[in-house]
Design a protein around this motif. Structure first.
Motif, PDB file in Angstrom:
ATOM      1  N   MET A  78       0.912  -1.205  -0.202  1.00 14.67           N
ATOM      2  CA  MET A  78       0.041   0.069  -0.055  1.00 14.67           C
ATOM      3  C   MET A  78       0.876   1.014  -0.125  1.00 14.67           C
ATOM      4  O   MET A  78       1.843   1.507   0.776  1.00 14.67           O
ATOM      5  N   ALA A  79       0.720   2.085  -1.041  1.00 20.24           N
ATOM      6  CA  ALA A  79       1.384   3.394  -1.128  1.00 20.24           C
ATOM      7  C   ALA A  79       0.772   4.662  -1.290  1.00 20.24           C
ATOM      8  O   ALA A  79      -0.478   4.609  -1.471  1.00 20.24           O
ATOM      9  N   SER A  80       1.335   5.537  -0.535  1.00 19.97           N
ATOM     10  CA  SER A  80       0.393   7.017  -0.397  1.00 19.97           C
ATOM     11  C   SER A  80       1.699   7.962  -0.416  1.00 19.97           C
ATOM     12  O   SER A  80       2.784   7.970  -0.202  1.00 19.97           O
ATOM     13  N   VAL A  81       1.224   9.075  -1.111  1.00 21.20           N
ATOM     14  CA  VAL A  81       2.343  10.169  -1.262  1.00 21.20           C
ATOM     15  C   VAL A  81       2.095  10.974   0.161  1.00 21.20           C
ATOM     16  O   VAL A  81       1.065  11.308   0.675  1.00 21.20           O
ATOM     17  N   ASN A  82       3.148  10.831   0.929  1.00 22.09           N
ATOM     18  CA  ASN A  82       3.406  11.503   2.144  1.00 22.09           C
ATOM     19  C   ASN A  82       3.828  13.005   2.077  1.00 22.09           C
ATOM     20  O   ASN A  82       3.487  13.674   2.829  1.00 22.09           O
ATOM     21  N   TYR A  83       4.439  13.229   1.289  1.00 22.09           N
ATOM     22  CA  TYR A  83       5.137  14.676   1.123  1.00 22.09           C
ATOM     23  C   TYR A  83       5.579  15.154  -0.439  1.00 22.09           C
ATOM     24  O   TYR A  83       5.965  14.112  -1.155  1.00 22.09           O
ATOM     25  N   VAL A  84       5.428  16.111  -0.651  1.00 20.84           N
ATOM     26  CA  VAL A  84       6.052  16.573  -2.119  1.00 20.84           C
ATOM     27  C   VAL A  84       6.753  17.666  -1.984  1.00 20.84           C
ATOM     28  O   VAL A  84       6.540  18.564  -0.979  1.00 20.84           O
ATOM     29  N   GLY A  85       7.679  17.788  -2.760  1.00 20.69           N
ATOM     30  CA  GLY A  85       8.588  18.868  -2.884  1.00 20.69           C
ATOM     31  C   GLY A  85       8.416  19.614  -4.246  1.00 20.69           C
ATOM     32  O   GLY A  85       7.379  19.771  -4.714  1.00 20.69           O
ATOM     33  N   ASN A  86       9.257  20.215  -5.121  1.00 19.74           N
ATOM     34  CA  ASN A  86       9.161  20.738  -6.361  1.00 19.74           C
ATOM     35  C   ASN A  86       8.790  19.725  -7.294  1.00 19.74           C
ATOM     36  O   ASN A  86       7.723  19.797  -7.921  1.00 19.74           O
ATOM     37  N   SER A  87       9.833  18.867  -7.494  1.00 14.09           N
ATOM     38  CA  SER A  87       9.751  17.687  -8.387  1.00 14.09           C
ATOM     39  C   SER A  87       9.797  16.276  -7.812  1.00 14.09           C
ATOM     40  O   SER A  87       9.509  15.280  -8.231  1.00 14.09           O
ATOM     41  N   SER A  88       9.790  16.341  -6.481  1.00 11.57           N
ATOM     42  CA  SER A  88      10.218  15.010  -5.558  1.00 11.57           C
ATOM     43  C   SER A  88       8.922  14.556  -4.850  1.00 11.57           C
ATOM     44  O   SER A  88       8.075  15.623  -4.544  1.00 11.57           O
ATOM     45  N   ARG A 140       1.883  12.642   8.346  1.00 18.77           N
ATOM     46  CA  ARG A 140       2.920  12.048   7.498  1.00 18.77           C
ATOM     47  C   ARG A 140       3.640  13.007   6.822  1.00 18.77           C
ATOM     48  O   ARG A 140       4.762  12.634   6.585  1.00 18.77           O
ATOM     49  N   PHE A 141       3.169  14.282   6.399  1.00 19.88           N
ATOM     50  CA  PHE A 141       3.844  15.365   5.845  1.00 19.88           C
ATOM     51  C   PHE A 141       4.983  15.819   6.803  1.00 19.88           C
ATOM     52  O   PHE A 141       6.025  15.865   6.413  1.00 19.88           O
ATOM     53  N   ALA A 142       4.288  16.046   8.069  1.00 13.86           N
ATOM     54  CA  ALA A 142       5.260  16.547   8.957  1.00 13.86           C
ATOM     55  C   ALA A 142       6.513  15.281   9.214  1.00 13.86           C
ATOM     56  O   ALA A 142       7.718  16.077   9.564  1.00 13.86           O
ATOM     57  N   GLU A 143       6.293  14.138   9.487  1.00 11.27           N
ATOM     58  CA  GLU A 143       7.201  13.015   9.680  1.00 11.27           C
ATOM     59  C   GLU A 143       8.116  13.169   8.290  1.00 11.27           C
ATOM     60  O   GLU A 143       9.391  12.869   8.601  1.00 11.27           O
ATOM     61  N   ALA A 144       7.623  13.436   7.265  1.00 14.28           N
ATOM     62  CA  ALA A 144       8.732  13.350   5.927  1.00 14.28           C
ATOM     63  C   ALA A 144       9.722  14.525   6.230  1.00 14.28           C
ATOM     64  O   ALA A 144      10.916  14.390   5.798  1.00 14.28           O
ATOM     65  N   ILE A 145       9.046  15.700   6.607  1.00 17.30           N
ATOM     66  CA  ILE A 145       9.935  16.929   6.768  1.00 17.30           C
ATOM     67  C   ILE A 145      11.174  16.501   7.832  1.00 17.30           C
ATOM     68  O   ILE A 145      12.199  16.799   7.491  1.00 17.30           O
ATOM     69  N   ARG A 147      12.032  13.415   8.792  1.00 15.14           N
ATOM     70  CA  ARG A 147      13.106  12.399   8.172  1.00 15.14           C
ATOM     71  C   ARG A 147      13.811  13.178   7.132  1.00 15.14           C
ATOM     72  O   ARG A 147      15.252  12.863   7.306  1.00 15.14           O
ATOM     73  N   LYS A 148      13.670  13.863   6.479  1.00 12.69           N
ATOM     74  CA  LYS A 148      14.595  14.802   5.535  1.00 12.69           C
ATOM     75  C   LYS A 148      15.470  15.609   6.071  1.00 12.69           C
ATOM     76  O   LYS A 148      16.822  15.290   5.790  1.00 12.69           O
ATOM     77  N   GLU A 149      14.977  16.347   7.274  1.00  5.50           N
ATOM     78  CA  GLU A 149      16.205  16.811   8.161  1.00  5.50           C
ATOM     79  C   GLU A 149      17.073  16.046   8.717  1.00  5.50           C
ATOM     80  O   GLU A 149      18.359  16.484   8.592  1.00  5.50           O
ATOM     81  N   LEU A 150      16.776  15.021   9.262  1.00  7.61           N
ATOM     82  CA  LEU A 150      17.763  14.075  10.049  1.00  7.61           C
ATOM     83  C   LEU A 150      18.639  13.482   8.822  1.00  7.61           C
ATOM     84  O   LEU A 150      19.960  13.337   9.383  1.00  7.61           O
ATOM     85  N   THR A 151      18.263  13.050   7.796  1.00  6.32           N
ATOM     86  CA  THR A 151      18.779  12.610   6.714  1.00  6.32           C
ATOM     87  C   THR A 151      19.928  13.704   6.200  1.00  6.32           C
ATOM     88  O   THR A 151      21.164  13.167   6.106  1.00  6.32           O
ATOM     89  N   SER A 152      19.496  14.719   6.076  1.00  5.47           N
ATOM     90  CA  SER A 152      20.515  15.991   5.827  1.00  5.47           C
ATOM     91  C   SER A 152      21.632  16.178   6.896  1.00  5.47           C
ATOM     92  O   SER A 152      22.879  16.297   6.366  1.00  5.47           O
ATOM     93  N   THR A 153      21.253  16.195   7.958  1.00  2.00           N
ATOM     94  CA  THR A 153      22.202  16.277   9.167  1.00  2.00           C
ATOM     95  C   THR A 153      23.002  15.349   9.282  1.00  2.00           C
ATOM     96  O   THR A 153      24.350  15.304   9.178  1.00  2.00           O
ATOM     97  N   TYR A 154      22.662  13.909   9.149  1.00  2.00           N
ATOM     98  CA  TYR A 154      23.562  12.711   9.224  1.00  2.00           C
ATOM     99  C   TYR A 154      24.698  12.761   8.107  1.00  2.00           C
ATOM    100  O   TYR A 154      25.722  12.709   8.041  1.00  2.00           O
ATOM    101  N   GLN A 155      24.024  13.054   6.806  1.00  2.00           N
ATOM    102  CA  GLN A 155      24.916  13.208   5.455  1.00  2.00           C
ATOM    103  C   GLN A 155      25.916  14.297   5.558  1.00  2.00           C
ATOM    104  O   GLN A 155      27.191  14.061   5.350  1.00  2.00           O
TER     105      GLN A 155
END
Length: 183
Positions: A78-88, A140-145, A147-155
């Motif tokens: 089961m798939a759902s759009v949780n977040y959108v950016g510009n093209s992602s 879901r949208f807030a969690e995606a934001i 998760r993106k921040e944590l990934t960016s910090t980690y990288q």
């Protein structure tokens, strides 16, 4: 052109497939690669429905294998759009396996795929905004934001440490771990 926001429910996608013996390893469990391929397929279908464009997978943010999937199970992805950016778009995927004989249903996998919409020229194109209609959509949208921040910090941290490599410091970190050093 005015962009019309689309709700997650407009592009929610479920794919169900029977797990056959050729999908299994020698222990009778379904190969993780089979499940990953199916997750990629459902993420593509969901992202394409939201964007109306051809989409590609650009990253997979963890795949948690919570329980094994058996030959004979009906697997629903089961798939759902949780977040959108510009093209992602970040597509949340939940996988359940159902043993129809025993009437058992188990949650087996969770994952998040980042998909990018592409135009005719193979360049990223803008996708419609996400219309958040429920508390679950907002969560879901807030969690995606987050998760993106944590990934960016980690990288950022890992890249910084890689550029400042210190053998002595890393050797100290390895103490007590299961490795042998043979320089």
């Amino acid at each position: 052109m005015i962009e019309t926001a689309r709700s997650p429910k407009e592009s929610q996608t479920t794919i169900t497939e029977l797990m056959i013996p050729s999908y299994a390893n020698f222990g009778g469990k379904i190969h993780g690669g089979i499940l990953l391929s199916l997750m990629d397929k459902v993420a593509y279908a969901c992202a394409t429905k939201h964007s109306g464009m051809y989409c590609v997978t650009v990253s997979v943010d963890t795949v948690d294998f919570l329980q094994p999937v058996e030959v004979g199970d009906l697997v629903s992805l089961m798939a759902s759009v949780n977040y959108v950016g510009n093209s992602s778009m970040i597509i949340g995927i939940k996988v359940i396996a159902e043993n129809v004989k025993q009437r058992e249903v188990k949650h087996t996998n969770t994952s998040y795929f980042t998909m990018v919409a592409k135009g005719e020229d193979d360049r990223p194109v803008k996708v419609p905004p996400l219309k958040l209609e429920t508390g679950e959509d907002i969560r879901r949208f807030a969690e995606a934001i987050k998760r993106k921040e944590l990934t960016s910090t980690y990288q950022t941290k890992m890249n910084r440490e890689k550029s400042h490599f210190q053998l002595e410091k890393d050797l100290e970190l390895l103490k007590g771990h299961r490795c042998e050093i043979d320089l």
